[in-house]
Write a protein that holds these residues in place. Structure first.
Motif, mmCIF file in Angstrom:
data_model
loop_
_atom_site.group_PDB
_atom_site.id
_atom_site.type_symbol
_atom_site.label_atom_id
_atom_site.label_comp_id
_atom_site.label_asym_id
_atom_site.label_seq_id
_atom_site.Cartn_x
_atom_site.Cartn_y
_atom_site.Cartn_z
ATOM 1 N N ILE A 486 0.871 -1.092 -0.030
ATOM 2 C CA ILE A 486 0.221 -0.092 0.111
ATOM 3 C C ILE A 486 0.819 1.262 0.123
ATOM 4 C CG2 ILE A 486 -2.083 -1.087 1.160
ATOM 5 C CD1 ILE A 486 -1.201 0.226 3.765
ATOM 6 N N HIS A 487 2.180 1.340 0.527
ATOM 7 C CA HIS A 487 2.930 2.371 0.587
ATOM 8 C C HIS A 487 3.537 2.520 -0.962
ATOM 9 C CE1 HIS A 487 3.419 3.538 4.652
ATOM 10 N NE2 HIS A 487 3.377 2.388 5.207
ATOM 11 N N THR A 488 3.778 1.560 -1.388
ATOM 12 C CA THR A 488 4.241 1.590 -3.031
ATOM 13 C C THR A 488 3.283 2.101 -3.636
ATOM 14 O OG1 THR A 488 5.895 -0.347 -2.544
ATOM 15 C CG2 THR A 488 5.454 0.300 -4.764
ATOM 16 N N ALA A 489 2.033 1.695 -3.695
ATOM 17 C CA ALA A 489 0.943 2.149 -4.496
ATOM 18 C C ALA A 489 0.380 3.178 -4.360
ATOM 19 C CB ALA A 489 -0.247 0.796 -4.266
ATOM 20 N N ARG A 490 0.576 3.925 -3.073
ATOM 21 C CA ARG A 490 -0.090 5.144 -2.934
ATOM 22 C C ARG A 490 1.173 5.972 -3.345
ATOM 23 N NH1 ARG A 490 -1.829 9.422 -2.628
ATOM 24 N NH2 ARG A 490 -3.016 10.557 -1.268
ATOM 25 N N ARG A 491 2.260 5.717 -3.448
ATOM 26 C CA ARG A 491 3.205 6.593 -3.977
ATOM 27 C C ARG A 491 3.439 6.657 -5.550
ATOM 28 N NH1 ARG A 491 8.278 6.278 0.461
ATOM 29 N NH2 ARG A 491 6.805 6.490 2.164
ATOM 30 N N ASN A 492 3.068 5.465 -6.065
ATOM 31 C CA ASN A 492 3.092 5.374 -7.466
ATOM 32 C C ASN A 492 1.949 5.349 -8.230
ATOM 33 O OD1 ASN A 492 5.906 4.579 -7.302
ATOM 34 N ND2 ASN A 492 5.415 2.397 -7.367
ATOM 35 N N GLN A 493 0.598 5.310 -7.367
ATOM 36 C CA GLN A 493 -0.544 5.450 -8.338
ATOM 37 C C GLN A 493 -1.606 6.419 -7.668
ATOM 38 O OE1 GLN A 493 -2.506 1.612 -7.790
ATOM 39 N NE2 GLN A 493 -0.458 0.602 -8.272
ATOM 40 N N GLY A 494 -1.111 7.014 -6.497
ATOM 41 C CA GLY A 494 -2.030 7.947 -5.913
ATOM 42 C C GLY A 494 -2.970 7.372 -5.229
ATOM 43 N N GLU A 495 -4.143 8.134 -4.777
ATOM 44 C CA GLU A 495 -5.031 7.842 -3.758
ATOM 45 C C GLU A 495 -5.584 6.444 -3.994
ATOM 46 O OE1 GLU A 495 -7.378 10.732 -1.390
ATOM 47 O OE2 GLU A 495 -9.286 9.947 -2.356
ATOM 48 N N LEU A 496 -5.693 5.541 -3.235
ATOM 49 C CA LEU A 496 -6.256 4.218 -3.218
ATOM 50 C C LEU A 496 -7.710 4.200 -2.778
ATOM 51 C CD1 LEU A 496 -3.419 2.150 -1.708
ATOM 52 C CD2 LEU A 496 -3.748 2.983 -4.084
ATOM 53 N N GLN A 497 -8.520 3.305 -3.453
ATOM 54 C CA GLN A 497 -9.839 3.117 -3.362
ATOM 55 C C GLN A 497 -9.815 1.821 -2.256
ATOM 56 O OE1 GLN A 497 -12.016 5.265 -4.299
ATOM 57 N NE2 GLN A 497 -10.495 6.435 -5.056
ATOM 58 N N ALA A 498 -11.247 1.907 -1.656
ATOM 59 C CA ALA A 498 -11.286 0.827 -0.516
ATOM 60 C C ALA A 498 -10.963 -0.524 -0.984
ATOM 61 C CB ALA A 498 -12.605 0.930 0.226
ATOM 62 N N ASP A 499 -11.611 -0.900 -2.271
ATOM 63 C CA ASP A 499 -11.493 -2.084 -3.079
ATOM 64 C C ASP A 499 -9.940 -2.533 -3.116
ATOM 65 O OD1 ASP A 499 -11.187 -0.270 -5.042
ATOM 66 O OD2 ASP A 499 -12.716 -1.518 -6.294
ATOM 67 N N GLN A 500 -9.170 -1.336 -3.650
ATOM 68 C CA GLN A 500 -7.650 -1.621 -3.765
ATOM 69 C C GLN A 500 -7.109 -2.133 -2.285
ATOM 70 O OE1 GLN A 500 -7.043 2.284 -5.758
ATOM 71 N NE2 GLN A 500 -6.114 1.192 -7.370
ATOM 72 N N PHE A 501 -7.301 -1.395 -1.340
ATOM 73 C CA PHE A 501 -6.668 -1.753 -0.212
ATOM 74 C C PHE A 501 -7.065 -3.183 0.151
ATOM 75 C CE2 PHE A 501 -6.842 2.716 0.869
ATOM 76 C CZ PHE A 501 -5.224 2.745 1.499
ATOM 77 N N ALA A 502 -8.310 -3.480 -0.197
ATOM 78 C CA ALA A 502 -8.722 -5.015 0.164
ATOM 79 C C ALA A 502 -8.275 -6.006 -0.778
ATOM 80 C CB ALA A 502 -10.431 -4.999 -0.103
ATOM 81 N N GLU A 503 -7.853 -5.542 -2.043
ATOM 82 C CA GLU A 503 -7.289 -6.734 -2.857
ATOM 83 C C GLU A 503 -5.798 -6.752 -2.397
ATOM 84 O OE1 GLU A 503 -5.821 -6.812 -7.630
ATOM 85 O OE2 GLU A 503 -6.949 -5.038 -6.807
ATOM 86 N N HIS A 504 -5.127 -5.861 -1.850
ATOM 87 C CA HIS A 504 -3.791 -5.930 -1.407
ATOM 88 C C HIS A 504 -3.774 -6.821 -0.232
ATOM 89 C CE1 HIS A 504 -1.976 -3.441 -4.515
ATOM 90 N NE2 HIS A 504 -2.522 -2.384 -3.865
ATOM 91 N N TRP A 505 -4.719 -6.637 0.606
ATOM 92 C CA TRP A 505 -4.877 -7.142 1.891
ATOM 93 C C TRP A 505 -5.039 -8.514 1.834
ATOM 94 C CZ3 TRP A 505 -3.854 -6.917 6.709
ATOM 95 C CH2 TRP A 505 -4.818 -7.679 7.754
ATOM 96 N N MET A 506 -6.142 -8.894 0.691
ATOM 97 C CA MET A 506 -6.595 -10.419 0.669
ATOM 98 C C MET A 506 -5.271 -10.988 0.086
ATOM 99 S SD MET A 506 -9.342 -10.555 2.179
ATOM 100 C CE MET A 506 -10.567 -12.267 1.211
ATOM 101 N N GLU A 507 -4.663 -10.574 -0.958
ATOM 102 C CA GLU A 507 -3.691 -11.339 -1.690
ATOM 103 C C GLU A 507 -2.353 -11.529 -0.599
ATOM 104 O OE1 GLU A 507 -2.552 -9.178 -5.190
ATOM 105 O OE2 GLU A 507 -4.395 -9.725 -6.179
ATOM 106 N N THR A 508 -2.201 -10.624 0.108
ATOM 107 C CA THR A 508 -0.972 -10.803 1.239
ATOM 108 C C THR A 508 -1.281 -11.832 2.148
ATOM 109 O OG1 THR A 508 -1.442 -8.651 2.307
ATOM 110 C CG2 THR A 508 0.245 -8.619 0.393
ATOM 111 N N GLN A 509 -2.582 -11.717 2.623
ATOM 112 C CA GLN A 509 -2.925 -12.696 3.733
ATOM 113 C C GLN A 509 -3.230 -14.078 3.097
ATOM 114 O OE1 GLN A 509 -2.491 -10.888 6.705
ATOM 115 N NE2 GLN A 509 -1.874 -9.638 5.089
ATOM 116 N N ARG A 510 -3.816 -14.280 2.043
ATOM 117 C CA ARG A 510 -3.732 -15.753 1.425
ATOM 118 C C ARG A 510 -2.572 -16.295 1.134
ATOM 119 N NH1 ARG A 510 -8.590 -13.435 -2.460
ATOM 120 N NH2 ARG A 510 -10.397 -14.049 -1.521
#
Length: 633
Positions: A486-510
């Motif tokens: 999320i730090h990398t994405a926020r710096r490279n892509q700008g503001e993140l939507q809730a579903d983008q946080f969710a995608e990063h969360w689920m992939e790293t936890q799975r």
């Protein structure tokens, strides 16, 4: 300590209050004897008025210090520099005392607007005073390396050497005095304001479950319930409550991610984790090696949860099943019993350790009662060397609460013994700070195991311990992987939507579970309540660091022929007076050895093997090998 099973830390299990938006009413709960266990902050200040008076005199004293030394740090000899540091240290001790009082006073009731206002006022005043002292650091790091080396070679600076070393190491990231003042001033209405808003938002949040309005603590505690329906409904209720705040929490995360990116750019950090690694006094390579070692053994997580699936006798293990007890036990520990258990375990290790821990109970240094508005979770606040630590718990009498007490008292003993050091060396990096707390937990766990003869009960204890160990090591690193994304994405892509946080969360936890646990759709929102992502970005890997370090230390303790406990207490007394690898090296542990992490992970594998063997010996594991186990009893 982080709050909630998602972070690997204990949560209180027994609801004490049912709270609506405007009121709280007492609910039926077992009497643990902790209702009156409240801390007394008068060891810091008699009352808020005394605090305000001290801050006024502090402002004058800081001004006098600046008038005496600004522009002169480079010309001071070792004795004069030591004298300046004596005075600066006394000022910092008083500032720390003021900040600790205001923070602890607010923590006991975050819903009290007057306490919140006092905390904010003190924070603003302390920050204003700190701005008058920032010249010391900016002038110190501006010195030539040869001059610094010459000064640090003098005996007069022995008590300050490591502090000066670590400050000088930050040389390329320290800005001018004027710029540092601006950053400090804006942090009050920037990061600090947003983290407080986050805390108060979740502190006031309520989760509807079975007609009751529950706090975060009360809701998450039900994930440890033996009834699967209760666990599932609690997980969904918690998700529903988070979704009610999702827009707010997403905005807070985005704002603080952007704030950190901005600060990192201004300070010229190469990557998002560099500042945390420097503060932890470990190099990037060591942290990378830790993360690679842990992610490379995700198979241990899958192996354990396959075992637990069989022990629970379920066809599919869901996220809300991970912390389920394998036996339907209603065992509770009254406060006095928990106190005795922890002190006895500490005393078995070393009488001084029990003696120091006993002061927390006798001196009213613990706040354990369940009351409305109190901050969730648990922590030990080290305050300053001229005072003593304070421990916060939300005690409900569950076995995990006893482990939490042992954990926080481990911190507390460490912080108490380190009071021998100056304000500059009193605290420790996060990595070695978690060492003492986890070691305290290990002492209590091993005592429980020694006292338990029934194999089924030993298996239940061991499974619960492995639950915590996996959460402390593997889960923290999986959350580090989420942070990285999320730090990398926020710096490279700008503001993140809730579903983008969710995608990063689920992939790293799975990735961590390797298919052994099914993460339901509801689980995608659970990134949004973890406080350390915001309060201390990069913190979480320190838990894995500390746990693996303790496994190595405990193995040496078990194989030592004497003297280990004395050396361990000396290590705690040293506080942060030297580099972590130097201090821990005195215990025979080489943090710079790449095989160190592999060795720690092998200890976890041994715990899982022991659980598998116990499962085969007990009725709980009678069906192992057939893919089924007998229902929990």
């Amino acid at each position: 300590r982080l709050s909630g099973p998602e972070t690997g830390d204990s949560v209180g299990a027994g609801p004490a209050f049912s709270c609506s938006f405007n009121a709280c009413t007492l609910m039926e709960t077992p009497d643990t004897g902790a209702d009156d266990v409240r801390w007394a902050l008068d060891d810091l200040y008699d009352d808020p008025d005394a605090l305000e008076e001290d801050l006024a005199s502090l402002e004058a004293d800081a001004t006098a210090f600046a008038e005496q030394y600004r522009g002169r740090i480079g010309e001071l000899g070792p004795e004069a520099l030591s004298e300046a540091l004596d005075t600066l240290g006394a000022l910092q001790d008083r500032l720390g005392r003021a900040h600790a009082y205001a923070h602890l006073y607010w923590t006991a009731d975050t819903n009290d607007a007057e306490r919140g206002a006092l905390r904010q006022s003190v924070q603003e005043t302390v920050d204003r005073i700190q701005q008058r002292l920032v010249f010391f650091d900016t002038e110190w790091v501006a010195l030539d390396p040869e001059r610094v080396e010459d000064l640090l070679g003098h005996e007069a600076l022995d008590d300050y050497r490591h502090y000066l070393e670590t400050e000088y190491q930050r040389k390329e990231h320290v800005l001018s005095e004027a710029e540092e003042k601006v950053l400090s001033e804006k942090s009050i209405t920037g990061k600090n304001a947003w983290t407080r808003f986050f805390d108060e938002t979740l502190g006031a949040a309520r989760f509807e479950l079975d007609g009751e309005s529950l706090t975060q603590e009360q809701t998450l505690s039900k994930l440890y319930d033996p009834d699967r329906t209760v666990r599932r409904e609690a997980a969904h209720a918690f998700t529903d409550g988070l979704k009610d705040h999702l827009r707010t929490l997403t905005y807070v995360f985005n704002t603080l991610l952007a704030d950190k990116a901005s600060t990192d750019r201004l300070r010229d950090y190469d990557h998002w984790l560099e500042q945390r690694n420097l503060a932890n006094e470990v190099d990037d390579e060591t942290v990378d090696t830790l993360i690679e070692a842990v992610t490379g053994r995700y198979d241990l997580v899958a192996r354990f949860y396959r075992l637990k699936k069989q022990l629970l006798d379920v066809d599919e293990l869901y996220d809300y099943d991970r912390y389920a007890p394998i036996r339907e036990a209603d065992s509770t520990y009254e406060w006095g019993d928990a106190r005795a258990l922890v002190l006895e375990a500490y005393g078995d290790f070393h009488p001084t350790m029990a003696q120091v821990a006993r002061q927390f109970f006798e001196g009213d240094w613990i706040d354990a009662a369940l009351v409305p508005g109190k901050r969730s979770g648990a922590f030990s606040h080290g305050t300053v060397p001229s005072a003593h630590p304070y421990v916060l718990l939300n005690y409900t009498g569950k076995p995990r609460d006893v482990q939490t007490l042992a954990h926080e008292l481990g911190h507390g003993v460490h912080q108490s013994l380190a009071r021998e050091q100056s304000i500059f060396h009193h605290g420790t990096p996060l990595t070695t700070a978690e060492m003492a707390s986890v070691f305290g937990e290990m002492l209590v766990f091993q005592r429980l195991m020694r006292n338990e003869e029934d194999p089924a009960n030993r298996l239940a204890l061991l499974v619960a311990k492995i639950d915590d160990t996996l959460a402390t090591v593997f889960r923290q690193v999986a959350m580090n992987r989420f942070e990285h994304r999320i730090h990398t994405a926020r710096r490279n892509q700008g503001e993140l939507q809730a579903d983008q946080f969710a995608e990063h969360w689920m992939e790293t936890q799975r990735a961590m579970f390797e298919g052994s646990v099914t993460l339901g759709e509801h689980y995608q929102h659970w990134w949004s309540y973890v406080p350390h992502f915001l309060h201390t970005p990069g913190y979480v890997y320190a838990y894995a660091f500390g746990e693996l370090l303790v496994l190595a230390l405990y193995a040496r303790y078990e194989s030592s022929d004497g003297g280990f406990a004395d050396r361990y207490l000396d290590l705690l007394r040293a506080g942060g007076s030297d580099w972590p690898h130097e201090l821990v090296g005195q215990m025979g542990v080489d943090l710079e050895d790449e095989d160190f992490w592999t060795g720690g992970l092998s200890h976890i594998e041994a715990l899982i093997e022991e659980a598998e063997a116990l499962a085969d010996q007990t009725a709980l594991g009678s069906a192992r090998g057939n893919g089924r186990a007998r229902p929990s009893s």
